[in-house]
Design a protein around this motif. Structure first.
Motif, PDB file in Angstrom:
ATOM      1  N   SER A  85       0.810  -1.429  -0.071  1.00 21.66           N
ATOM      2  CA  SER A  85      -0.204  -0.262   0.053  1.00 21.66           C
ATOM      3  C   SER A  85       0.894   1.171  -0.055  1.00 21.66           C
ATOM      4  O   SER A  85       0.243   2.459  -0.187  1.00 21.66           O
ATOM      5  N   THR A  86       2.178   1.061   0.278  1.00 15.99           N
ATOM      6  CA  THR A  86       3.129   2.237   0.312  1.00 15.99           C
ATOM      7  C   THR A  86       4.535   1.676   0.109  1.00 15.99           C
ATOM      8  O   THR A  86       4.808   0.301   0.799  1.00 15.99           O
ATOM      9  N   TYR A 209      12.177  -7.186  10.338  1.00 13.96           N
ATOM     10  CA  TYR A 209      11.560  -8.687  10.255  1.00 13.96           C
ATOM     11  C   TYR A 209      10.283  -8.524  10.852  1.00 13.96           C
ATOM     12  O   TYR A 209       9.197  -9.139  10.437  1.00 13.96           O
ATOM     13  N   GLU A 210      10.179  -8.102  12.144  1.00 12.93           N
ATOM     14  CA  GLU A 210       8.904  -7.920  12.820  1.00 12.93           C
ATOM     15  C   GLU A 210       7.907  -7.387  12.340  1.00 12.93           C
ATOM     16  O   GLU A 210       6.302  -7.691  12.337  1.00 12.93           O
ATOM     17  N   LYS A 211       8.167  -6.099  11.809  1.00 14.91           N
ATOM     18  CA  LYS A 211       7.012  -5.453  11.289  1.00 14.91           C
ATOM     19  C   LYS A 211       6.552  -5.707  10.033  1.00 14.91           C
ATOM     20  O   LYS A 211       5.419  -5.493   9.630  1.00 14.91           O
ATOM     21  N   SER A 212       7.336  -6.280   9.338  1.00 15.95           N
ATOM     22  CA  SER A 212       7.025  -6.859   7.906  1.00 15.95           C
ATOM     23  C   SER A 212       6.046  -8.163   8.219  1.00 15.95           C
ATOM     24  O   SER A 212       5.162  -8.422   7.628  1.00 15.95           O
ATOM     25  N   LEU A 224      -1.537  -5.233   1.517  1.00 15.56           N
ATOM     26  CA  LEU A 224      -1.013  -5.062   2.902  1.00 15.56           C
ATOM     27  C   LEU A 224      -1.492  -3.606   3.340  1.00 15.56           C
ATOM     28  O   LEU A 224      -1.852  -2.842   2.682  1.00 15.56           O
ATOM     29  N   ASP A 225      -1.779  -3.704   4.667  1.00 11.54           N
ATOM     30  CA  ASP A 225      -2.354  -2.547   5.393  1.00 11.54           C
ATOM     31  C   ASP A 225      -1.541  -1.376   5.323  1.00 11.54           C
ATOM     32  O   ASP A 225      -0.307  -1.397   5.710  1.00 11.54           O
ATOM     33  N   LEU A 226      -1.935  -0.098   5.098  1.00 11.01           N
ATOM     34  CA  LEU A 226      -1.363   1.203   5.036  1.00 11.01           C
ATOM     35  C   LEU A 226      -0.645   1.360   6.315  1.00 11.01           C
ATOM     36  O   LEU A 226       0.761   1.681   6.424  1.00 11.01           O
ATOM     37  N   THR A 227      -1.372   1.286   7.303  1.00 13.34           N
ATOM     38  CA  THR A 227      -1.135   1.650   8.671  1.00 13.34           C
ATOM     39  C   THR A 227       0.227   0.804   9.355  1.00 13.34           C
ATOM     40  O   THR A 227       1.261   1.347   9.487  1.00 13.34           O
ATOM     41  N   LEU A 228      -0.002  -0.286   9.075  1.00 17.77           N
ATOM     42  CA  LEU A 228       0.952  -1.196   9.495  1.00 17.77           C
ATOM     43  C   LEU A 228       2.305  -1.295   8.451  1.00 17.77           C
ATOM     44  O   LEU A 228       3.505  -1.502   9.050  1.00 17.77           O
TER      45      LEU A 228
END
Length: 335
Positions: A85-86, A209-212, A224-228
């Motif tokens: 999404s970004t 790694y964790e955030k992906s 994929l969600d934009l905020t995440l």
């Protein structure tokens, strides 16, 4: 070739091609332009690895995924679609593909906007990379340089071991690299087991790694969600893994390769395919209108409906300055 592992071709399509403005726009980035023998670079990329890979994954973004989809439907290839999404740079893009795979799957990761010829050498390099990847290495592809190019990064190597990765050099440094003989162009292509890559990513850049992983777990039909996604640090695979891992090997090859990152490289490619240039080396791209050059040498005239560009071939790296200027003005001409 034995397919003991499932082999997936991961195609990264996020690039914008700002140095090829005005041909390349946000609505039609360079990898989708049908400039190259009636096919786009993206379509050629899909076809190139079909003999080797038994799966295709396309990692794109919300703005261009419909363009990828048109090509994939035309080629009737089944594929897995991952839509960002970004843009979060290559470390995250490749992590999503790895999370979408079985840990033992071998991924061949390539950009979608490169030109490759001399397929026999290319296929040999791929075969060698798959062999090394199956033994647990992370493989990068280095191209034996044909000239002191300043538009590419370089890999310094000893045999198949990487000594260092170098940024795009200036002309003096590039000449020095070539004379030393153990420097390769960095092609931005990779091959590894999904699980090996994720282990290294986790160990060197745990936040990516964790955030992906969180963003991937919350995908809806590959979107994929934009905020995440905005939580994920935006860094390249080079910084995240390649420059830190002890598991890196380089496959050196002589296949013909260009990232077509500038009008100079597009010019060279089109000339090799018989595109017309006048006696002073001037070229027209984008129109069949009669165009005359008087008192000019090695000039490229690029025509589009809404913007034209006239440039000296050797100044083609400077086109990105125009792009940046238009971006500052929030210009419609980028769309």
């Amino acid at each position: 070739m034995e397919k003991e592992h499932s082999i997936t071709h991961v195609i990264l399509t996020g690039g914008m091609g700002s140095r090829l403005w005005p041909l390349s726009r946000k609505s039609q980035p360079k990898q989708y332009l049908d400039l190259f023998e009636g096919k786009s670079l993206f379509e050629m990329t899909v076809e190139r690895n079909r003999a080797v890979a038994n799966k295709i994954m396309v990692v794109g973004n919300i703005d261009n995924c419909h363009l990828s989809r048109q090509v994939m439907e035309k080629s009737s290839a089944t594929y897995i679609d991952i839509i960002e999404s970004t843009p979060r740079n290559t470390a995250a893009a490749i992590a999503f593909a790895a999370f979408a795979s079985d840990p033992n799957d071998i991924l061949i990761v390539t950009p979608s906007d490169h030109i490759i010829d001399a397929m026999e050498q290319y296929e040999e390099a791929i075969k060698e990379a798959i062999d090394k990847a199956s033994k647990g290495y992370i493989v990068t592809f280095g191209i034996v340089p044909t000239k002191p190019e300043t538009g590419y990064g370089y890999i310094e190597r000893k045999g198949d071991d990487v000594l260092s990765f170098r940024e795009k050099p200036n002309q003096v440094t590039a000449k020095d690299f070539i004379s030393r003989g153990n420097f390769l162009w960095n092609s931005g292509m990779f091959c590894f087991k999904a699980g090996v890559f994720l282990d290294e990513l986790k160990s060197f850049t745990p936040e990516v790694y964790e955030k992906s992983k969180i963003a991937w777990k919350n995908n809806i039909n590959g979107v994929l969600d934009l905020t995440l996604s905005l939580e994920i640090p935006s860094i390249s695979i080079d910084y995240a893994v390649m420059e830190r891992s002890k598991k890196i090997k380089v496959v050196s090859s002589r296949f013909t390769w260009s990232d077509l990152g500038s009008f100079e490289s597009v010019y060279d490619y089109l000339v090799s395919k018989g595109h017309h240039v006048d006696k002073d080396g001037n070229m027209v791209i984008g129109t069949s209108n009669y165009t005359a050059f008087v008192g000019l040498k090695n000039t490229i005239f690029v025509y589009t409906d809404t913007a034209n560009l006239i440039l000296q071939k050797e100044r083609s790296q400077d086109v990105k300055n125009i792009y940046s200027e238009l971006e500052r003005k929030n210009s419609e001409l980028l769309n």
